[in-house]
Design an enzyme around this catalytic site. Structure first.
Site, mmCIF file in Angstrom:
data_model
loop_
_atom_site.group_PDB
_atom_site.id
_atom_site.type_symbol
_atom_site.label_atom_id
_atom_site.label_comp_id
_atom_site.label_asym_id
_atom_site.label_seq_id
_atom_site.Cartn_x
_atom_site.Cartn_y
_atom_site.Cartn_z
ATOM 1 N N VAL A 18 0.345 -5.659 14.777
ATOM 2 C CA VAL A 18 1.250 -6.139 13.724
ATOM 3 C C VAL A 18 2.712 -5.997 14.160
ATOM 4 O O VAL A 18 3.507 -6.941 14.062
ATOM 5 C CB VAL A 18 1.000 -5.377 12.398
ATOM 6 C CG1 VAL A 18 2.104 -5.635 11.389
ATOM 7 C CG2 VAL A 18 -0.353 -5.773 11.812
ATOM 8 N N GLU A 134 4.627 -5.322 0.389
ATOM 9 C CA GLU A 134 3.810 -6.505 0.056
ATOM 10 C C GLU A 134 2.614 -6.659 0.992
ATOM 11 O O GLU A 134 1.511 -7.015 0.555
ATOM 12 C CB GLU A 134 4.700 -7.768 0.139
ATOM 13 C CG GLU A 134 3.994 -9.059 -0.170
ATOM 14 C CD GLU A 134 3.479 -9.116 -1.602
ATOM 15 O OE1 GLU A 134 4.293 -9.186 -2.517
ATOM 16 O OE2 GLU A 134 2.234 -9.092 -1.795
ATOM 17 N N GLY A 139 -3.037 -8.891 2.896
ATOM 18 C CA GLY A 139 -2.446 -9.533 4.078
ATOM 19 C C GLY A 139 -1.315 -10.480 3.717
ATOM 20 O O GLY A 139 -0.259 -10.065 3.234
ATOM 21 N N ILE A 141 -1.229 -12.730 1.323
ATOM 22 C CA ILE A 141 -1.175 -13.174 -0.082
ATOM 23 C C ILE A 141 -0.029 -12.455 -0.805
ATOM 24 O O ILE A 141 0.009 -11.230 -0.805
ATOM 25 C CB ILE A 141 -2.486 -12.833 -0.836
ATOM 26 C CG1 ILE A 141 -3.704 -13.365 -0.080
ATOM 27 C CG2 ILE A 141 -2.465 -13.362 -2.250
ATOM 28 C CD1 ILE A 141 -5.030 -12.964 -0.713
ATOM 29 N N GLY A 192 -7.837 -8.684 15.602
ATOM 30 C CA GLY A 192 -6.793 -7.860 14.986
ATOM 31 C C GLY A 192 -6.970 -7.682 13.488
ATOM 32 O O GLY A 192 -6.026 -7.392 12.776
ATOM 33 N N GLU A 195 -8.608 -2.116 10.983
ATOM 34 C CA GLU A 195 -7.523 -1.146 10.955
ATOM 35 C C GLU A 195 -7.275 -0.580 12.350
ATOM 36 O O GLU A 195 -8.219 -0.308 13.088
ATOM 37 C CB GLU A 195 -7.847 0.006 10.004
ATOM 38 C CG GLU A 195 -7.655 -0.351 8.559
ATOM 39 C CD GLU A 195 -6.268 -0.909 8.306
ATOM 40 O OE1 GLU A 195 -5.295 -0.156 8.351
ATOM 41 O OE2 GLU A 195 -6.124 -2.130 8.082
ATOM 42 N N ASP A 207 -10.197 1.304 3.000
ATOM 43 C CA ASP A 207 -9.059 0.368 3.040
ATOM 44 C C ASP A 207 -8.948 -0.412 1.718
ATOM 45 O O ASP A 207 -7.874 -0.498 1.128
ATOM 46 C CB ASP A 207 -9.255 -0.594 4.226
ATOM 47 C CG ASP A 207 -8.210 -1.676 4.282
ATOM 48 O OD1 ASP A 207 -7.123 -1.424 4.820
ATOM 49 O OD2 ASP A 207 -8.466 -2.790 3.759
ATOM 50 N N LYS A 211 -6.046 -0.280 -1.481
ATOM 51 C CA LYS A 211 -5.415 -1.480 -2.052
ATOM 52 C C LYS A 211 -5.636 -1.537 -3.566
ATOM 53 O O LYS A 211 -4.725 -1.907 -4.318
ATOM 54 C CB LYS A 211 -5.978 -2.731 -1.372
ATOM 55 C CG LYS A 211 -5.564 -2.815 0.105
ATOM 56 C CD LYS A 211 -6.349 -3.861 0.850
ATOM 57 C CE LYS A 211 -5.934 -3.911 2.306
ATOM 58 N NZ LYS A 211 -6.829 -4.717 3.144
ATOM 59 N N GLY A 308 -4.929 -9.566 9.851
ATOM 60 C CA GLY A 308 -4.454 -10.214 11.078
ATOM 61 C C GLY A 308 -2.940 -10.168 11.134
ATOM 62 O O GLY A 308 -2.271 -10.156 10.099
HETATM 63 N N1 HSE Z 1 -7.929 -4.034 7.986
HETATM 64 C C1 HSE Z 1 -7.415 -4.775 6.898
HETATM 65 C C2 HSE Z 1 -8.453 -5.789 6.477
HETATM 66 C C3 HSE Z 1 -6.127 -5.442 7.315
HETATM 67 O O1 HSE Z 1 -9.430 -6.008 7.202
HETATM 68 O O2 HSE Z 1 -8.333 -6.362 5.419
HETATM 69 C C4 HSE Z 1 -5.201 -5.788 6.195
HETATM 70 O O3 HSE Z 1 -4.938 -4.758 5.337
#
Ligand code: HSE
Length: 433
Positions: A18, A134, A139, A141, A192, A195, A207, A211, A308
């Site tokens: 990133v 954000e 990602g 959005i 990519g 995580e 993850d 969120k 990504g």
């Molecule tokens: N590893 C996370 C996913 C990346 O796969 O959604 C974005 O947060």
């Protein structure tokens, strides 16, 4: 941001997939950023562990720092991007140090915000700088800004969706290409999506849960919850489950759900079986989708690439433009003092239809053993499929139940894990209501 007419000086800490993509984007989009904000930007410091590592884009070694803390001593920074991605340790220290030094911070780091977001937001407010994140949810959005600004006066009572690109990509590829979990995971890492350094965090639901915590705080104007709700990943979902589900017109999706039930907060992340005919059942590949239910707006859906470096950088730049254009904003939309703690809903009362897959000895009485036990707990069978494996004198039994609560299902099903006639109680997947 306070009015500055000079060039805005930027630091990027962390040059993984990133960080390096962002570095390149900032260089490419300099003129566009100036056109849209009237501000010139310049990257004056970059930092990562290894200066000589092979990277996707060339970096300027003149501005490279192996010790990111030296940046604060040597340079005057206006905006710092934290792209390391840890929930604690150096990521937290860098962000705290930046905020204390009155430097605006932008980060895609959901683990950090979900764990320390309340504390960091207070710090940003106290020092009158921005803390923007954000890219931490969905990602590319623009869901957080949508909740904070576009839906600002709505009363949101539910927010849910597909919040992890890696797992959605894995589930879709397994279904479409008949590929094993392990093989698809490798592809996701190459792209990519997973995580940095630890794909486990994607696979076990961590993850997506981070969120969900961030979405809850923004949607309901509450402090970030600390409760231990249901957090399950996709590690136990086998290709066989995906195929059986498909025959039944269903698809496995890892859903994050947050809602207010009787004034209490209910947050979960777990695999769900959804109908192939629904909207959410057709959000495939690396796509994420976030659905909000608010009053008076009704249902809103935002969909886009959830992982990504490209989509993540898109959100990071959106944060940058927001800072360059505007005044200082509350990181969670309202002042930290006004955000209240909220009680959690008791998971035991969560009710769903269940998909249960057993491997059994193909012998008389085994099926009734299962159905009698379900009946004892008043769990009604909606559908049953038995597939014999004659050669090995085994059979696979899949049962779809009517709705039952978590606690009832737990009490009923635990016995199957010990029974020798039930060789294996392999999978439990909740159906999305
Ligand atoms: N590893 C996370 C996913 C990346 O796969 O959604 C974005 O947060």
């Amino acid at each position: 941001m306070t009015k500055i007419n000079r060039t805005i000086e930027i630091a990027i800490v962390g040059l993984g997939q990133v960080g390096i993509y962002l570095y390149n984007e900032l260089n490419i989009k300099k003129n566009e950023i100036e056109k849209k904000t009237g501000k010139k930007i310049r990257i004056v410091a970059i930092s990562a562990k290894n200066k000589n590592k092979k990277r996707r884009f060339n970096i300027s070694k003149k501005i490279f720092y192996t010790d990111p803390f030296k940046i604060f001593k040597n340079r005057r920074i206006d905006i710092l991007f934290e792209c390391i991605g840890l929930s604690d340790g150096i990521s937290k220290k860098i962000v705290e140090t930046a905020l204390r030094n009155k430097i605006n911070v932008i980060t895609p780091n959901k683990a950090l915000i979900a764990k320390h977001g309340d504390h960091l937001a207070k710090l940003a407010e106290k020092n009158k700088v921005n803390l923007e994140f954000e890219a931490s949810v969905g990602g590319g959005i623009p869901i957080l800004r949508t909740i904070k600004e576009g839906l600002a006066t709505n009363r949101i009572n539910k927010v849910y969706g597909i919040l992890n690109g890696t797992t959605n990509y894995i589930l879709s590829e397994m279904e479409n290409n008949n590929e094993t979990f392990e093989k698809v995971l490798q592809k996701a890492q190459k792209l990519g999506y997973a995580e940095p350094g630890n794909p486990k965090l994607d696979l076990n639901g961590f993850d997506a849960f981070a969120k969900i915590r961030i979405l809850s705080a923004l949607s309901f104007n509450t402090k970030i919850s600390k409760a231990n709700c249901i957090m399950e990943g996709i590690e136990n979902i086998k290709l066989e489950d995906i195929k059986i589900a498909s025959q039944l017109g269903l698809r496995v999706k890892l859903l994050g759900i947050s809602q207010i039930i009787s004034g209490q907060l209910f947050e979960t992340v777990h695999p769900c079986l959804v109908s192939k005919n629904t909207y959410i059942g057709n959000v495939n590949g690396v796509m994420n989708a976030v659905i909000t239910e608010g009053n008076p707006v009704g249902e809103s859906i935002l969909q886009g690439e959830g992982a990504g470096p490209g989509p993540t950088s898109s959100s990071l730049l959106s944060d940058l433009l927001s800072i360059l254009r505007g005044n200082i904003k509350y990181p969670f939309g309202i002042s930290s003092i006004k955000r209240k703690s909220i009680k959690s809903f008791n998971n035991d009362h969560y009710a769903n239809s269940l998909y249960l897959r057993f491997q059994v000895k193909d012998k008389q009485g085994v099926l009734s053993l299962i159905t009698n036990r379900l009946a004892k707990y008043k769990i009604s069978v909606k559908r049953i499929i038995q597939t014999p494996d004659k050669k090995n004198k085994k059979a696979t039994i899949v049962i779809i139940t009517h709705k039952t609560t978590e606690i009832n299902a737990k009490n009923c099903l635990s016995v199957f894990r010990k029974n020798h006639k039930i060789l294996k109680f392999l999978t439990l997947i909740r159906l999305y209501n």
